[in-house]
Design a protein around this motif. Structure first.
Motif, PDB file in Angstrom:
ATOM      1  N   THR A   1       5.393  -4.462  -3.844  1.00 59.69           N
ATOM      2  CA  THR A   1       5.692  -3.042  -3.706  1.00 59.69           C
ATOM      3  C   THR A   1       7.173  -2.884  -3.388  1.00 59.69           C
ATOM      4  OG1 THR A   1       5.170  -3.098  -1.353  1.00 59.69           O
ATOM      5  CG2 THR A   1       3.382  -2.538  -2.852  1.00 59.69           C
ATOM      6  N   SER A   2       7.668  -1.675  -3.523  1.00 58.61           N
ATOM      7  CA  SER A   2       9.084  -1.431  -3.238  1.00 58.61           C
ATOM      8  C   SER A   2       9.255  -0.004  -2.752  1.00 58.61           C
ATOM      9  CB  SER A   2       9.933  -1.663  -4.490  1.00 58.61           C
ATOM     10  OG  SER A   2      11.302  -1.420  -4.220  1.00 58.61           O
ATOM     11  N   GLY A   3       9.863   0.131  -1.554  1.00 58.65           N
ATOM     12  CA  GLY A   3      10.135   1.462  -1.032  1.00 58.65           C
ATOM     13  C   GLY A   3       8.889   2.240  -0.696  1.00 58.65           C
ATOM     14  N   VAL A   4       8.040   1.706   0.173  1.00 60.13           N
ATOM     15  CA  VAL A   4       6.760   2.328   0.519  1.00 60.13           C
ATOM     16  C   VAL A   4       6.862   3.079   1.842  1.00 60.13           C
ATOM     17  CG1 VAL A   4       4.338   1.880   1.071  1.00 60.13           C
ATOM     18  CG2 VAL A   4       5.466   0.586  -0.738  1.00 60.13           C
ATOM     19  N   ALA A   5       6.283   4.275   1.875  1.00 60.48           N
ATOM     20  CA  ALA A   5       6.160   5.013   3.125  1.00 60.48           C
ATOM     21  C   ALA A   5       4.807   4.681   3.739  1.00 60.48           C
ATOM     22  CB  ALA A   5       6.260   6.515   2.874  1.00 60.48           C
ATOM     23  N   VAL A   6       4.825   4.081   4.921  1.00 61.38           N
ATOM     24  CA  VAL A   6       3.597   3.663   5.600  1.00 61.38           C
ATOM     25  C   VAL A   6       3.408   4.520   6.842  1.00 61.38           C
ATOM     26  CG1 VAL A   6       2.357   1.775   6.737  1.00 61.38           C
ATOM     27  CG2 VAL A   6       3.885   1.303   4.810  1.00 61.38           C
ATOM     28  N   ALA A   7       2.203   5.064   6.991  1.00 65.26           N
ATOM     29  CA  ALA A   7       1.882   5.852   8.179  1.00 65.26           C
ATOM     30  C   ALA A   7       0.675   5.242   8.869  1.00 65.26           C
ATOM     31  CB  ALA A   7       1.583   7.308   7.809  1.00 65.26           C
TER      32      ALA A   7
ATOM     33  N   THR B   1      -7.764  -6.241   7.763  1.00 65.29           N
ATOM     34  CA  THR B   1      -6.610  -7.066   7.400  1.00 65.29           C
ATOM     35  C   THR B   1      -6.498  -7.043   5.886  1.00 65.29           C
ATOM     36  OG1 THR B   1      -6.876  -8.512   9.320  1.00 65.29           O
ATOM     37  CG2 THR B   1      -5.584  -9.360   7.489  1.00 65.29           C
ATOM     38  N   THR B   2      -5.383  -6.541   5.361  1.00 67.43           N
ATOM     39  CA  THR B   2      -5.286  -6.378   3.919  1.00 67.43           C
ATOM     40  C   THR B   2      -3.870  -6.594   3.425  1.00 67.43           C
ATOM     41  OG1 THR B   2      -5.749  -4.876   2.063  1.00 67.43           O
ATOM     42  CG2 THR B   2      -4.864  -3.880   4.070  1.00 67.43           C
ATOM     43  N   THR B   3      -3.791  -7.057   2.196  1.00 62.73           N
ATOM     44  CA  THR B   3      -2.528  -7.101   1.458  1.00 62.73           C
ATOM     45  C   THR B   3      -2.620  -6.085   0.337  1.00 62.73           C
ATOM     46  OG1 THR B   3      -2.097  -9.433   1.936  1.00 62.73           O
ATOM     47  CG2 THR B   3      -1.018  -8.504   0.006  1.00 62.73           C
ATOM     48  N   VAL B   4      -1.663  -5.167   0.293  1.00 59.50           N
ATOM     49  CA  VAL B   4      -1.639  -4.144  -0.743  1.00 59.50           C
ATOM     50  C   VAL B   4      -0.620  -4.546  -1.791  1.00 59.50           C
ATOM     51  CG1 VAL B   4      -1.052  -1.748  -1.271  1.00 59.50           C
ATOM     52  CG2 VAL B   4      -2.423  -2.283   0.752  1.00 59.50           C
ATOM     53  N   ALA B   5      -1.070  -4.706  -3.029  1.00 58.95           N
ATOM     54  CA  ALA B   5      -0.190  -5.099  -4.127  1.00 58.95           C
ATOM     55  C   ALA B   5      -0.253  -4.039  -5.218  1.00 58.95           C
ATOM     56  CB  ALA B   5      -0.598  -6.457  -4.685  1.00 58.95           C
ATOM     57  N   GLY B   6       0.905  -3.566  -5.629  1.00 53.92           N
ATOM     58  CA  GLY B   6       0.976  -2.560  -6.683  1.00 53.92           C
ATOM     59  C   GLY B   6       2.390  -2.039  -6.785  1.00 53.92           C
ATOM     60  N   ALA B   7       3.019  -2.237  -7.925  1.00 54.23           N
ATOM     61  CA  ALA B   7       4.434  -1.910  -8.071  1.00 54.23           C
ATOM     62  C   ALA B   7       4.705  -0.416  -7.943  1.00 54.23           C
ATOM     63  CB  ALA B   7       4.939  -2.419  -9.419  1.00 54.23           C
ATOM     64  N   ARG B   8       3.673   0.417  -8.137  1.00 56.85           N
ATOM     65  CA  ARG B   8       3.895   1.866  -8.094  1.00 56.85           C
ATOM     66  C   ARG B   8       3.466   2.490  -6.771  1.00 56.85           C
ATOM     67  NH1 ARG B   8       1.445   4.382 -13.537  1.00 56.85           N
ATOM     68  NH2 ARG B   8       2.158   6.256 -12.463  1.00 56.85           N
ATOM     69  N   VAL B   9       2.973   1.668  -5.847  1.00 55.29           N
ATOM     70  CA  VAL B   9       2.536   2.207  -4.558  1.00 55.29           C
ATOM     71  C   VAL B   9       3.736   2.775  -3.816  1.00 55.29           C
ATOM     72  CG1 VAL B   9       1.539   1.670  -2.305  1.00 55.29           C
ATOM     73  CG2 VAL B   9       0.560   0.663  -4.377  1.00 55.29           C
ATOM     74  N   GLY B  10       3.639   4.061  -3.458  1.00 61.23           N
ATOM     75  CA  GLY B  10       4.717   4.709  -2.728  1.00 61.23           C
ATOM     76  C   GLY B  10       4.337   5.124  -1.325  1.00 61.23           C
ATOM     77  N   VAL B  11       3.026   5.267  -1.080  1.00 63.61           N
ATOM     78  CA  VAL B  11       2.552   5.726   0.230  1.00 63.61           C
ATOM     79  C   VAL B  11       1.306   4.942   0.618  1.00 63.61           C
ATOM     80  CG1 VAL B  11       1.609   7.663   1.549  1.00 63.61           C
ATOM     81  CG2 VAL B  11       3.442   8.066  -0.103  1.00 63.61           C
ATOM     82  N   VAL B  12       1.294   4.426   1.848  1.00 62.32           N
ATOM     83  CA  VAL B  12       0.092   3.862   2.457  1.00 62.32           C
ATOM     84  C   VAL B  12      -0.135   4.641   3.737  1.00 62.32           C
ATOM     85  CG1 VAL B  12      -1.017   1.850   3.481  1.00 62.32           C
ATOM     86  CG2 VAL B  12       0.461   1.568   1.488  1.00 62.32           C
ATOM     87  N   ASP B  13      -1.234   5.381   3.801  1.00 65.06           N
ATOM     88  CA  ASP B  13      -1.522   6.244   4.949  1.00 65.06           C
ATOM     89  C   ASP B  13      -2.762   5.722   5.659  1.00 65.06           C
ATOM     90  OD1 ASP B  13      -2.080   8.194   6.802  1.00 65.06           O
ATOM     91  OD2 ASP B  13      -1.958   9.867   5.405  1.00 65.06           O
ATOM     92  N   ALA B  14      -2.567   5.147   6.856  1.00 62.95           N
ATOM     93  CA  ALA B  14      -3.687   4.593   7.631  1.00 62.95           C
ATOM     94  C   ALA B  14      -3.859   5.327   8.948  1.00 62.95           C
ATOM     95  CB  ALA B  14      -3.465   3.106   7.873  1.00 62.95           C
TER      96      ALA B  14
END
Length: 527
Positions: free
Chosen positions: A379-385, A352-365
């Motif tokens: 974050t803004s406009g993130v691609a999550v897999a 269980t996590t909160t990802v914070a970072g204005a430059r994060v563009g991809v979260v791949d899990a």
């Protein structure tokens, strides 16, 4: 023999050396261990002694302990000990080893079922007496197996740092400060015993340092050839790795509060282990100054809602795995990475996590095999897999986010629970914060070829179902085989991914877009 005899520090120390290492330590090392057991208490000493063996599996530990006690082969006993370590947790293996040695010592004259251990007890007590003779002899300057000659080339040692500035190395003249070419353990369990003035060379092997830092302290010892460091930090404590070489893993351990690791080189895995109180760990890397720096962070039974703060890392690999706290199944932590552009989450324990970072563009899990509870913040406009191997819960952030879900509808996907509407909802992948027309969701399922196109009448019939289970079952038969269908039920929109069987079954996949009343056709598709 009276039980109190088995509780004497010098007996406990002998027991632990024999059970874990099948060795008799050198005179100086042994006396140092006895002094530690006397000052900290035998239980605390046993726990710290056993801590360096928790990287072994429960099977390996049960075989090691029982073999050194002379109780193997005994498949039933080995299985029982393995299961006990699984249920009780490996963190207590030092206590378990001590108690096994004490129990066996008292079985020389046992009757009934325990009479089977009479001979082993006699042999074990002789071994303890002989071992004590070796270790209590000032002439012995190296560890020995049984009562044989010392064989330092094949045995590791456990050494304790002192309150002074220690110089520990394979060239040390005193045995209590002499490391070996094997897997040695260095202990500084008292705050202040690890200091900037310490110099420690672990030589060859995979060596481990376990230390406690006082609140507000800054400690930067000179460490070489120490591969793993575990720090229990008081609030505001800082460990500087600037003076280390050969470090591969750096962890906060146990009841650590907010702390800082500085001077860490890229390539060193940094982690939080066995946390129950929670705190913020700030990690400053010494050589993270380029445009494509990558780092690895690990969570192992971090249950205290911790936070890791990393700067100047563009690609962050986050591993979620098990520690040594029995019964723990979920890691919980906030990931704050101001410069991160891509975060890869993987491992075999739920997170269980909160990802914070204005430059994060991809979260791949996609390589995380257990459930992910993900919240995007700042974050803004993130691609999550993610994959469909577990019932993930994902909260999207601002901007045009793209969610890709792989492994849907099939034997490899997470089975949905068709018992009741409640169990079905709990086993679905839940997405919160999805904005139709802005965000998009892409479904990757080998058995799905297209979206089902339904008319208003069919959709109305599904929405009017008596329960979520009924609605989902009707959606499956209406869509047909190998199709994905979006439908509304209650206040939410659902997407059902149907496999090669028309009727609803456990191998289908269900996605819930929480609170979404209308899903634009352009906002979702089949990859």
């Amino acid at each position: 023999m009276a039980q109190t005899f088995f509780d004497e520090p010098y007996v406990v120390t002998t027991i632990l050396n024999r059970v874990f290492n099948d060795q008799s330590p050198a005179y100086a090392v042994y006396n140092n261990q006895v002094a530690s057991a006397t000052s900290t208490g035998i239980n605390a000493f046993a726990l710290s002694f056993g801590a360096s063996f928790t990287s072994l599996t429960e099977d390996q530990l049960s075989i090691k302990l029982l073999g050194n006690l002379g109780l193997l082969p005994n498949a039933g006993l080995q299985t029982a000990l393995r299961d006990y370590l699984v249920s009780g947790g490996k963190a207590s293996v030092g206590i378990v080893a001590m108690q096994l040695g004490q129990i066996l010592s008292g079985l020389e004259q046992a009757t009934g079922d325990q009479a089977a251990f009479n001979a082993a007890a006699v042999a074990w007590n002789k071994e303890l007496v002989d071992s004590y003779k070796v270790s209590s002899n000032p002439a012995n300057t190296g560890p020995a197996v049984g009562t044989g000659e010392p064989d330092p080339a094949t045995l590791s040692v456990t050494l304790s740092l002192t309150s002074g500035d220690d110089s520990i190395s394979p060239a040390a003249t005193e045995a209590k400060f002499k490391t070996t070419s094997n897997n040695d353990t260095l202990l500084a369990s008292t705050a202040g015993f690890l200091s900037t003035g310490d110099s420690v060379d672990g030589a060859a092997g995979t060596d481990t340092l376990r230390a406690t830092l006082a609140a507000g302290s800054t400690v930067g010892p000179a460490l070489s050839n120490i591969e793993k460091v575990y720090i229990t930090a008081g609030a505001g404590a800082e460990f500087s790795a600037a003076g280390t070489t050969g470090l591969t893993e750096l962890w906060t351990n146990g009841a650590s509060a907010s702390a800082t690791f500085s001077g860490v080189t890229l390539g060193t895995t940094v982690g939080i282990q066995n946390s129950v109180a929670g705190g913020a760990l700030t990690v400053n890397f010494a050589n993270a100054n380029g445009p494509v720096d990558a780092a690895t962070f690990a969570l192992a039974d971090a249950t205290g809602k911790d936070e890791v703060i990393m700067a100047n890392i563009e690609t962050l690999s986050v591993r979620s795995t098990a520690g040594t706290i029995a019964g723990t199944t979920v890691n919980s932590a906030r990931i704050t990475a101001a410069q991160a552009e891509k975060i890869v989450i993987w491992g075999d324990q739920a997170l269980t996590t909160t990802v914070a970072g204005a430059r994060v563009g991809v979260v791949d899990a996609t390589a995380l095999t257990k459930a992910l509870g993900l919240t995007l913040a700042g974050t803004s406009g993130v691609a999550v897999a993610v994959n469909a191997q577990a019932a993930h819960k994902i909260t999207l952030g601002d901007g045009a986010d793209t969610l890709k879900i792989t492994g849907l509808a099939g034997d490899a996907a997470k089975d949905i629970n068709l018992g009741t509407s409640t169990t079905l909802a709990a086993s679905a992948i839940e997405v919160t914060g999805f904005a139709s027309g802005i965000d998009s969701i892409q479904l990757d399922a080998a058995k799905v070829t297209a979206k089902a196109v339904l008319g208003a009448t069919d959709l109305a019939s599904i929405a009017a179902s008596a329960s979520l289970l009924d609605a989902t079952a009707l959606a499956a038969t209406t869509a047909g085989t190998n199709k994905a269908i979006a439908f509304r039920y209650g206040a939410d929109t659902y997407i059902l991914v149907n496999d090669g069987v028309a009727a609803l079954n456990a191998n289908d996949s269900l996605i819930k877009l929480s609170g979404l009343s209308t899903l634009a056709d352009s906002s979702w598709g089949v990859a």
